[in-house]
Motif scaffolding. Structure first.
Motif, short mmCIF file in Angstrom:
data_model
loop_
_atom_site.label_atom_id
_atom_site.label_comp_id
_atom_site.label_asym_id
_atom_site.label_seq_id
_atom_site.Cartn_x
_atom_site.Cartn_y
_atom_site.Cartn_z
N GLY A 1 0.81 -1.20 0.00
CA GLY A 1 0.00 0.00 0.00
C GLY A 1 0.85 1.26 0.00
O GLY A 1 0.44 2.30 0.52
N GLY A 2 2.06 1.15 -0.56
CA GLY A 2 2.95 2.30 -0.64
C GLY A 2 3.76 2.57 0.61
O GLY A 2 4.52 3.54 0.65
N GLU A 3 3.62 1.73 1.64
CA GLU A 3 4.33 1.95 2.90
C GLU A 3 5.23 0.77 3.24
O GLU A 3 4.88 -0.38 2.96
N PRO A 4 6.37 1.03 3.89
CA PRO A 4 7.17 -0.09 4.41
C PRO A 4 6.39 -0.79 5.51
O PRO A 4 5.61 -0.15 6.22
N VAL A 5 6.62 -2.10 5.65
CA VAL A 5 5.78 -2.86 6.60
C VAL A 5 6.49 -3.17 7.91
O VAL A 5 5.82 -3.34 8.94
N PHE A 6 7.79 -3.27 7.92
CA PHE A 6 8.48 -3.68 9.15
C PHE A 6 8.35 -2.59 10.21
O PHE A 6 8.66 -1.42 9.97
N GLU A 7 7.85 -2.99 11.36
CA GLU A 7 7.63 -2.08 12.50
C GLU A 7 6.75 -0.89 12.11
O GLU A 7 6.96 0.23 12.57
N ASN A 8 5.75 -1.17 11.28
CA ASN A 8 4.80 -0.14 10.86
C ASN A 8 3.41 -0.66 11.15
O ASN A 8 2.82 -1.38 10.35
N ARG A 9 2.88 -0.32 12.30
CA ARG A 9 1.57 -0.84 12.75
C ARG A 9 0.46 -0.45 11.78
O ARG A 9 -0.46 -1.25 11.55
N ARG A 10 0.53 0.72 11.20
CA ARG A 10 -0.52 1.15 10.28
C ARG A 10 -0.57 0.24 9.05
O ARG A 10 -1.65 -0.11 8.58
N ALA A 11 0.61 -0.16 8.56
CA ALA A 11 0.64 -1.03 7.38
C ALA A 11 0.25 -2.46 7.73
O ALA A 11 -0.55 -3.10 7.03
N THR A 12 0.80 -2.99 8.82
CA THR A 12 0.55 -4.39 9.16
C THR A 12 -0.88 -4.63 9.63
O THR A 12 -1.36 -5.77 9.61
N ALA A 13 -1.59 -3.58 10.03
CA ALA A 13 -2.99 -3.75 10.42
C ALA A 13 -3.84 -4.22 9.25
O ALA A 13 -4.90 -4.82 9.46
N GLY A 14 -3.37 -3.99 8.04
CA GLY A 14 -4.11 -4.41 6.86
C GLY A 14 -3.58 -5.67 6.23
O GLY A 14 -3.91 -6.01 5.08
N ILE A 15 -2.73 -6.41 6.97
CA ILE A 15 -2.11 -7.63 6.45
C ILE A 15 -2.40 -8.79 7.38
O ILE A 15 -2.29 -8.68 8.60
N SER A 16 -2.78 -9.92 6.79
CA SER A 16 -3.00 -11.15 7.57
C SER A 16 -2.20 -12.28 6.93
O SER A 16 -2.32 -12.53 5.73
N LEU A 17 -1.36 -12.92 7.73
CA LEU A 17 -0.62 -14.10 7.29
C LEU A 17 -1.01 -15.27 8.16
O LEU A 17 -0.90 -15.20 9.39
N VAL A 18 -1.48 -16.34 7.55
CA VAL A 18 -1.93 -17.51 8.29
C VAL A 18 -1.12 -18.73 7.87
O VAL A 18 -0.99 -19.01 6.68
N ARG A 19 -0.61 -19.44 8.87
CA ARG A 19 0.10 -20.70 8.64
C ARG A 19 -0.54 -21.76 9.53
O ARG A 19 -0.28 -21.80 10.72
N HIS A 20 -1.43 -22.54 8.97
CA HIS A 20 -2.14 -23.61 9.69
C HIS A 20 -3.11 -23.10 10.75
O HIS A 20 -4.24 -23.52 10.81
N VAL A 21 -2.64 -22.20 11.62
CA VAL A 21 -3.48 -21.68 12.70
C VAL A 21 -2.97 -20.29 13.04
O VAL A 21 -1.81 -19.96 12.78
N ALA A 22 -3.83 -19.46 13.60
CA ALA A 22 -3.43 -18.09 13.91
C ALA A 22 -2.21 -18.07 14.82
O ALA A 22 -2.17 -18.77 15.82
N ASP A 23 -1.21 -17.27 14.46
CA ASP A 23 0.03 -17.25 15.23
C ASP A 23 -0.20 -16.83 16.68
O ASP A 23 0.53 -17.23 17.57
N ALA A 24 -1.22 -15.98 16.91
CA ALA A 24 -1.45 -15.48 18.27
C ALA A 24 -2.20 -16.47 19.15
O ALA A 24 -2.35 -16.25 20.34
#
Length: 292
Positions: A62-85
């Motif tokens: 979305g035009g923004e760097p993602v590492f340590e960027n809460r605004r960017a990562t709020a719009g990203i979901s990565l799932v591996r088998h089960v939610a990481d949290a």
């Protein structure tokens, strides 16, 4: 949620998992991320999700760097088998609550629909779920997040065939209702091929190709007919594999045919048809010096 990767490198000590990779993905499409084991798929997706800092290069979502960027990562979901949290001692209902806290786009009603589809109980504990159930729960988290960029890394692993097909149908239906960018990593290429608008193939940490699925398919042709006629026709072409039954032979070739070649095939009475995306993938990632 456009994705722009430029010169991306990911290293673990002396090991380079992603090597100077560059590509761009447009918004609101379903992409397939294909690669053999150890090709760098999981490392790439981890960087796209902001879980890992690149060793070199840039990643913009979305035009923004993602590492340590809460605004960017709020719009990203990565799932591996089960939610990481999700903690194994948590109930499904509790894990869903945590997921809702993380995502403004979370759709609780849709999450309940998916639980019913996959026959999961809100009272079950994560640790008590079978591998297939954990995969189904992970898919539930990914789809119900409605994240503008949703990545599913082999998230269907462990599901039986009927459940996988339920997942494919649910993903496509929800994508049609709520378009967003999906990146799906899978080894079950043919099962998912009909969903994929574009494919990104990586091997040894390097980009092999990024192309529309239909365009890639058009590069492969199966030639079937009398064995001698097939042999004569494919001479000089890149042959992926051959099968013979009596006097009949089929050969899979890589590369488009020109009008003269198509006319020659018709004159020889040969049948021409498409070949599987998976066969093309195997050819494109074949180690140098190896043949099928």
């Amino acid at each position: 949620m456009r994705v722009d990767v430029t010169g991306l490198t990911v290293r673990y000590g002396d090991v380079t998992a992603v090597d100077d990779m560059s590509f761009s993905l447009e918004s609101d499409k379903i992409y397939g991320l294909l690669g053999r084991n150890g090709s760098g798929k999981t490392s790439l997706m981890s960087v796209l999700a902001g879980y890992r800092k690149p060793s070199g290069g840039t990643v913009l979502v979305g035009g923004e760097p993602v590492f340590e960027n809460r605004r960017a990562t709020a719009g990203i979901s990565l799932v591996r088998h089960v939610a990481d949290a999700a903690d194994k001692s948590d109930k499904i209902s509790e894990a869903l609550t945590y997921a809702a806290w993380w995502r403004d786009s979370w759709d609780a009603r849709y999450a309940d629909e998916l639980l019913e589809l996959f026959k999961l109980s809100r009272d079950e504990k994560i640790g008590a779920l079978s591998l297939g159930q954990r995969s189904a729960f992970g898919v539930t988290i990914g789809l119900a997040s409605r994240a503008p960029l949703t990545m599913l890394d082999e998230s269907h692993l462990g599901m039986d065939t009927p459940t996988r097909y339920k997942f494919y149908d649910a993903l496509l239906q929800d994508f049609m209702r709520n378009p967003r960018t999906f990146i799906l990593s899978t080894h079950l290429i043919e099962e998912l091929a009909a969903l994929l608008e574009e494919v990104v193939i990586i091997d040894g940490g390097k980009l092999v190709l990024h192309e529309e699925t239909d365009s890639l398919r058009s590069r492969g042709i199966e030639v079937t007919g009398v064995a001698d006629d097939v042999d004569g026709f494919v001479a000089g072409l890149t042959v992926l594999s051959e099968k013979t039954l009596g006097r009949t032979k089929s050969a899979m070739v890589y590369g488009s045919l020109d009008d003269e070649q198509l006319a020659a095939a018709r004159r020889a009475g040969l049948e021409l048809g498409p070949i599987a995306l998976q066969d093309l993938f195997v050819h494109l990632t074949e180690p140098v010096g190896e043949t099928r």
